[in-house]
Design an enzyme around this catalytic site. Structure first.
Site, PDB file in Angstrom:
ATOM      1  N   CYS A  50      -1.376   4.508  10.908  1.00 16.78           N
ATOM      2  CA  CYS A  50      -1.148   5.862  11.566  1.00 16.78           C
ATOM      3  C   CYS A  50      -2.524   6.048  12.527  1.00 16.78           C
ATOM      4  O   CYS A  50      -3.167   7.188  12.523  1.00 16.78           O
ATOM      5  CB  CYS A  50      -0.914   7.055  10.600  1.00 16.78           C
ATOM      6  N   GLU A  61      -0.042   0.303  -5.349  1.00 20.81           N
ATOM      7  CA  GLU A  61      -0.954   1.133  -4.883  1.00 20.81           C
ATOM      8  C   GLU A  61      -2.440   0.896  -5.851  1.00 20.81           C
ATOM      9  O   GLU A  61      -2.420   1.399  -6.911  1.00 20.81           O
ATOM     10  CB  GLU A  61      -0.682   2.726  -5.136  1.00 20.81           C
ATOM     11  N   ASP A 101       1.507  -1.099   5.048  1.00 19.66           N
ATOM     12  CA  ASP A 101       1.341   0.042   5.549  1.00 19.66           C
ATOM     13  C   ASP A 101      -0.252   0.593   5.439  1.00 19.66           C
ATOM     14  O   ASP A 101      -0.501   1.366   4.442  1.00 19.66           O
ATOM     15  CB  ASP A 101       2.055   1.127   4.911  1.00 19.66           C
ATOM     16  N   GLY A 152       6.675   7.727   0.316  1.00 19.57           N
ATOM     17  CA  GLY A 152       7.449   7.706   1.479  1.00 19.57           C
ATOM     18  C   GLY A 152       8.606   6.536   2.008  1.00 19.57           C
ATOM     19  O   GLY A 152       9.687   6.620   2.139  1.00 19.57           O
ATOM     20  N   CYS A 197       0.865  -1.101   0.089  1.00 21.09           N
ATOM     21  CA  CYS A 197      -0.036  -0.022   0.098  1.00 21.09           C
ATOM     22  C   CYS A 197       0.890   1.264   0.009  1.00 21.09           C
ATOM     23  O   CYS A 197       1.031   1.912   0.916  1.00 21.09           O
ATOM     24  CB  CYS A 197      -1.002   0.056   1.175  1.00 21.09           C
ATOM     25  N   ALA A 198       1.444   1.553  -1.030  1.00 19.07           N
ATOM     26  CA  ALA A 198       2.872   2.328  -1.331  1.00 19.07           C
ATOM     27  C   ALA A 198       2.503   3.931  -1.294  1.00 19.07           C
ATOM     28  O   ALA A 198       3.621   4.697  -0.798  1.00 19.07           O
ATOM     29  CB  ALA A 198       3.777   1.722  -2.355  1.00 19.07           C
ATOM     30  N   ALA A 199       1.528   4.294  -1.848  1.00 16.72           N
ATOM     31  CA  ALA A 199       1.650   5.700  -2.249  1.00 16.72           C
ATOM     32  C   ALA A 199       1.528   6.605  -0.755  1.00 16.72           C
ATOM     33  O   ALA A 199       0.596   6.264   0.218  1.00 16.72           O
ATOM     34  CB  ALA A 199       0.364   6.175  -2.858  1.00 16.72           C
ATOM     35  N   PRO A 200       2.155   7.823  -0.619  1.00 14.93           N
ATOM     36  CA  PRO A 200       2.601   8.630  -1.874  1.00 14.93           C
ATOM     37  C   PRO A 200       4.046   7.952  -2.197  1.00 14.93           C
ATOM     38  O   PRO A 200       4.777   8.506  -3.261  1.00 14.93           O
ATOM     39  CB  PRO A 200       3.003  10.240  -1.674  1.00 14.93           C
TER      40      PRO A 200
END
Length: 458
Positions: free
Chosen positions: A231, A133, A178, A114, A109-112
């Site tokens: 997060c 993504e 993530d 970092g 789940c890579a975007a954006p």
């Protein structure tokens, strides 16, 4: 800041004596950080000429807080990919994933971007990174950030976890999930996340997170490491998801890792679980560290099916079809980049050798983008420039970050330059920024139109 009443009531019940210190952090300004891109520059070299007011982030060697007076997003070094602006707590995730050169890594789940760009820096161009993504617009931003940081060994996909799991069984040494979450840990910096919060969203996110983890299981090889992060503070999305996962997948265990002393442990009592291993998961709290809220769980796959055997079903490209590329490389580079060349229409890439066939996958970036095969000529790409160094190019033009010439270049203006006719690699203080083509002492600007600075951005 107006925080949701139900959120505050929950947090007061969870945190008890720490609640007042926790709530006080919402009266403070968010902290801001940047992570130096060690693919392009060492930490020491960057600090020798850095233009910002930096303070080291204690849990990551290449991470720094910057001052409120600094504007690192509006600096030529940002366009050269010398650093990535990233929330400080988020920098802990890829550090804990601990990728090693020559490994195969999935950021699901890579975007954006970092965490993907952090993983790539740790791989040092050795091994393979698949950055995925599911949302097309966010996948495009991810791809742009992979390009800016000069990453050669990454494929960017726009797929569902389910579709990837069908193709990459037992394939990856390490996987990062993530997961999309309710965003409670980002309320201080993301007003929209605060406004959209609800208990219904928390429950919905938890269901989706477990679904994503169940697909990741299929793609991780035995003895592999799976890092799950969010997060949010919500125990339903954190300890609750991991507890449910471990009850279903007995081949996994929670792995304890060395962490910064300001980080906290998981709270099994918040979900009424008897699994004391959940205390080995990690919580980052804004009242204990200078950063936002995060949760991290490290899971090890202790057994399972054997390692994936890479099936080479890729077709060899007819090198005669890209002879104009070789002509360009011989004329303008000291050494021709080699690898598995592929053509996507007119676009030429070097694909990581570990990548399986691209058939039936939604691919945004199948590797290092070299350029476009035009009629009887090759035109180099921006990604090609950003991954090259001054030593690799025969023609170089270097400007200072403080010069009027670098500002003109970033705005897309032509420049008056003495030099040899042909393609030149443009640098800012010795670090590649893009291409220019010189003729009659006029440099035609090839900085991409979509990236050019405007009057408002200066």
């Amino acid at each position: 800041m107006h925080l949701p009443k139900d959120f505050l009531k929950r947090m007061q019940g969870f945190m008890q004596e720490e609640y007042e210190a926790f709530v006080e952090t919402y009266k403070e300004n968010k902290v801001q950080g940047l992570r130096i891109n060690t693919l392009k520059i060492s930490v020491e070299d960057f600090l020798n000429f850095n233009p910002f007011h930096l303070k080291h982030i204690p849990w990551i060697e290449e991470g720094f807080y910057y001052g409120t007076e600094d504007k690192p997003g509006k600096h030529p070094y940002h366009e050269a990919g010398l650093y990535y602006i990233q929330e400080p707590s988020a920098m802990a995730v890829a550090t804990i994933l601990d990728p090693k050169p020559r490994e195969r890594i999935l950021d699901l789940c890579a975007a954006p971007g970092g965490k993907s760009t952090h993983i790539a820096a740790r791989l040092k161009h050795e091994g393979f990174l698949l950055s995925n993504e599911i949302h097309p617009s966010r996948a495009k931003i991810l791809s742009q950030n992979i390009e800016r940081m000069g990453i050669k060994n990454c494929v960017v996909t726009n797929e569902s976890p389910e579709r990837l799991a069908q193709r990459f069984q037992n394939f990856f040494h390490r996987i990062l999930v993530d997961a999309p979450c309710s965003g409670e840990g980002m309320f201080r910096k993301d007003v929209e996340a605060c406004e959209q919060w609800s208990m219904e969203k928390v429950a919905s996110c938890a269901r989706r997170q477990l679904d994503i983890l169940e697909q990741a299981v299929k793609m991780l090889m035995p003895e592999g490491r799976l890092v799950y992060s969010t997060c949010t503070f919500s125990p339903e999305e954190n300890e609750g998801v991991i507890d449910q996962f471990l009850k279903k997948y007995h081949e996994f265990s929670i792995e304890a890792v060395e962490i910064y002393h300001g980080f906290g442990g998981g709270k099994p009592e918040w979900i009424k679980s008897e699994n004391e291993g959940l205390r080995k998961t990690i919580r980052l709290w804004p009242h204990r560290i200078q950063g936002e809220g995060h949760y991290i769980a490290v899971l090890k796959k202790n057994d399972g099916d054997g390692e994936y055997k890479i099936k080479n079903s890729k077709k060899e490209i007819d090198r005669k079809a890209i002879k104009d590329y070789f002509c360009f490389a011989e004329e303008y580079l000291h050494k021709i980049p080699e690898g598995e060349y592929i053509l996507f229409g007119e676009q030429l890439y070097i694909m990581p050798k570990e990548m399986i066939s691209l058939e039936y996958l939604k691919i945004l970036r199948p590797g290092w983008h070299l350029g476009t095969m035009k009629k009887n000529r090759f035109e180099p790409s921006h990604a090609f420039a950003l991954a090259l160094t001054e030593k690799e190019a025969k023609n170089n033009i270097c400007f200072s970050a403080e010069s009027k010439e670098i500002l003109s270049y970033l705005k897309g203006d032509p420049l008056s330059v003495d030099g040899k006719k042909g393609w030149h690699l443009i640098h800012v203080d010795g670090y590649s920024l893009g291409w220019g083509k010189l003729a009659n002492n006029v440099l035609k600007n090839h900085y991409p139109k979509g990236l050019r600075w405007t009057v408002d951005s200066v």
